[in-house]
Design an enzyme around this catalytic site. Structure first.
Site, PDB file in Angstrom:
ATOM      1  N   GLU A  40      -7.441   6.138  -4.576  1.00 49.99           N
ATOM      2  CA  GLU A  40      -7.789   6.382  -3.442  1.00 49.99           C
ATOM      3  C   GLU A  40      -8.544   7.680  -3.332  1.00 49.99           C
ATOM      4  O   GLU A  40      -7.931   8.567  -2.328  1.00 49.99           O
ATOM      5  CB  GLU A  40      -6.529   6.171  -2.252  1.00 49.99           C
ATOM      6  N   GLU A  61      -2.279  -2.060  -4.458  1.00 46.86           N
ATOM      7  CA  GLU A  61      -1.316  -1.617  -3.554  1.00 46.86           C
ATOM      8  C   GLU A  61      -1.312  -2.630  -2.259  1.00 46.86           C
ATOM      9  O   GLU A  61      -2.642  -2.664  -1.933  1.00 46.86           O
ATOM     10  CB  GLU A  61      -1.159  -0.104  -3.245  1.00 46.86           C
TER      11      GLU A  61
HETATM   12  C1  FCB Z   1      -1.358   4.652  -0.359  1.00 45.68           C
HETATM   13  C2  FCB Z   1      -1.031   5.601  -1.249  1.00 45.68           C
HETATM   14  C3  FCB Z   1       0.196   5.483  -1.802  1.00 45.68           C
HETATM   15  C4  FCB Z   1       1.350   5.202  -0.668  1.00 45.68           C
HETATM   16  C5  FCB Z   1       0.730   4.367   0.305  1.00 45.68           C
HETATM   17  C6  FCB Z   1       1.544   3.921   1.408  1.00 45.68           C
HETATM   18  O1  FCB Z   1      -2.637   5.236   0.541  1.00 45.68           O
HETATM   19  O2  FCB Z   1      -2.009   5.416  -2.422  1.00 45.68           O
HETATM   20  O3  FCB Z   1       0.575   6.707  -2.363  1.00 45.68           O
HETATM   21  O4  FCB Z   1       1.631   6.735  -0.041  1.00 45.68           O
HETATM   22  O5  FCB Z   1      -0.553   4.568   0.848  1.00 45.68           O
END
Ligand code: FCB
Length: 475
Positions: A176, A378
């Protein structure tokens, strides 16, 4: 009667294509603790958490989940969960405490043991090289504002690739970069706490360049695993689709959040920006062709994080960012608007699984055949959880969130789906454990496993049971 978590997991298992990879994700700074152990140096995030008022309740990650000392227990939990793969991150300041120079062997040893423990448990390691913990000496020298940081990142990648390259299944260079640029350097709600607004844009290019250098370094080190990057994608919609200003700012935010990070990697150039704002994007519009060539080296996979869509309206509004209070936001000519039509998570993020399909469809439409196989690296949600008298954690909203989102993604890529043709290969839930959620400290729990931050006891939640049934009942 409502279906149980296990029943939902079993139902979803029948929807999974064969060979679809299931995993969970974490990040070093959020779980490891042990910030002074085994020669680890400080990171920009250690410095930021120490600053007054930066983190909710003054929380720090000094202990976090103490994963550094509890690896065996955590790998055993994952084995019980029945997942195929585990996405963790390597703490750069454990490997290169001073930011430059030789590797700290004790830092490498830690990840070497973790990788071996995973393989012994039948779990494939996916290693992220950068999940935001820049070595402090580099941060103090300008961090991602400084091009030299990208070069140091390449050196670090080659040290790690040399040591773990024979066993790691997949490498994510950077996690990210958008969040680092926007929250860290643009709005000041994450480390290093700079509120540079559009002057933060060089950090986007330098992170992408670091990605390019890391791809080269890993491949030169002869790593056997695939190499990719992880970006967070959020479909952006105008607050009022009939209001031309809202539409324009939504387009601008889409460029800022999604396109400047994905286009150069997948298409080899930064996106076109409206004439009116071209000055602000100047640091991205005049970059050496060799940089773009490095940034766009073909990848083995693309990691996509999805949490929620974004609604943008014209005019300044609020200084409140879900991730903390960002007074700098009030200086922008647009604001992030609410989603009253959806339920929301603990963070206040809208629960909008249909937009996950939109995110995937946008990826397919924008990048077509330039898009390598995609892994959802994620996806998850924070809710307030508590231990019930029966000793369990009944996190039914998280169960629902995960089931709805994975099922929306699978539907989108099916024949006839909105993102048909996108090669979706796997899904990693965020997160294995409740952990240190950046500016929100320990206030936001995302885990499939509950962590008591006083005793560090781990308790699998109902969402863990759902995921376990999903993993076990696959055909
Ligand atoms: C993302 C991050 C991760 C976590 C989630 C909730 O942006 O990559 O580390 O904080 O959000």
């Amino acid at each position: 009667m409502k279906a149980t978590a296990e029943e939902l997991g079993r139902w979803l298992a029948a929807e999974l294509p064969s060979g679809f990879e299931l995993g969970v994700a974490t990040a070093a700074f959020q779980i490891e603790g042990a910030v002074h152990d085994a020669g680890r140096g400080p990171s920009g995030w250690d410095a930021f958490t120490a600053g007054p008022g930066n983190i909710l309740n003054g929380d720090t990650a000094d202990i976090a989940c103490d994963h550094f000392h509890r690896v065996a227990e955590d790998v055993a939990l994952m084995k019980d969960l029945g997942i195929d793969a585990y996405r963790f991150s390597i703490a750069w300041p454990r490997i290169v405490p001073d930011g430059a120079g030789a590797a700290n062997p004790r830092g490498l040893d830690f990840y070497d043991h973790l990788v071996d423990a995973l393989l012994a448990a039948g779990i494939k390691p996916m290693a992220t090289l950068y999940h935001w913990d820049t070595p402090l000496p580099l941060e103090q020298a300008g961090g991602w504002l400084n091009r030299a940081t990208a070069e140091r990142f390449g050196d670090y990648a080659s040290l790690v690739g040399g040591r773990l390259g024979d066993r790691v299944d997949k490498w994510v260079t950077i996690n990210e970069p958008a969040t680092v640029t926007l929250n860290g350097y643009g709005l000041g709600v994450h480390a290093p706490g700079k509120s540079l607004l559009f002057d933060a844009l060089p950090t986007a290019h330098h992170q992408l360049l670091a990605h390019g250098f890391a791809v080269q370094a890993l491949r030169s080190a002869g790593v056997s695993g695939g190499v990719g990057i992880t970006n967070v994608h959020s479909p952006v919609v105008p607050a009022d689709p009939d209001n031309l200003e809202d539409v324009a700012y939504a387009g601008l935010f889409d460029i800022l959040h999604n396109r400047i990070f994905a286009d150069p990697v997948l298409l080899g150039h930064y996106p076109q920006v409206p004439e009116l704002v071209a000055d602000m994007f100047a640091p991205l519009l005049d970059v050496p062709a060799a940089d773009l060539a490095a940034i766009s080296a073909p990848l083995d996979f693309y990691g996509l994080n999805y949490y929620a869509p974004t609604r943008v309206g014209a005019g300044a509004g609020g200084g409140e960012n879900p991730d903390g209070s960002a007074p700098a936001m009030a200086q922008l000519p647009f604001h992030l608007a609410d989603w009253p039509e959806y339920p929301s998570t603990g963070f206040g993020w809208p629960v909008a699984p249909a937009h996950f399909g939109t995110a995937l469809a946008q990826m397919r439409d924008r990048y077509g055949s330039a898009l390598p196989p995609v892994y959802i690296t994620e996806n998850g949600a924070s809710f307030e959880d508590s231990l019930s008298p029966d000793g369990a954690v009944h996190d039914s909203r998280r169960v629902e969130y995960l089931v709805q989102h994975l099922s929306a993604a699978l539907d989108a890529v099916k024949p006839g789906g909105r993102a048909e043709g996108l090669d979706l290969r796997g899904y990693y839930a965020w997160s294995l454990l409740d952990n240190f959620e950046w500016a929100a400290g320990y206030s936001q729990r995302f885990g499939l496993v509950h962590v008591d931050f006083d005793t560090l006891a781990r308790t699998p939640k109902d969402s863990f049971r759902m995921f376990q049934a999903l993993a076990r009942e696959r055909s």
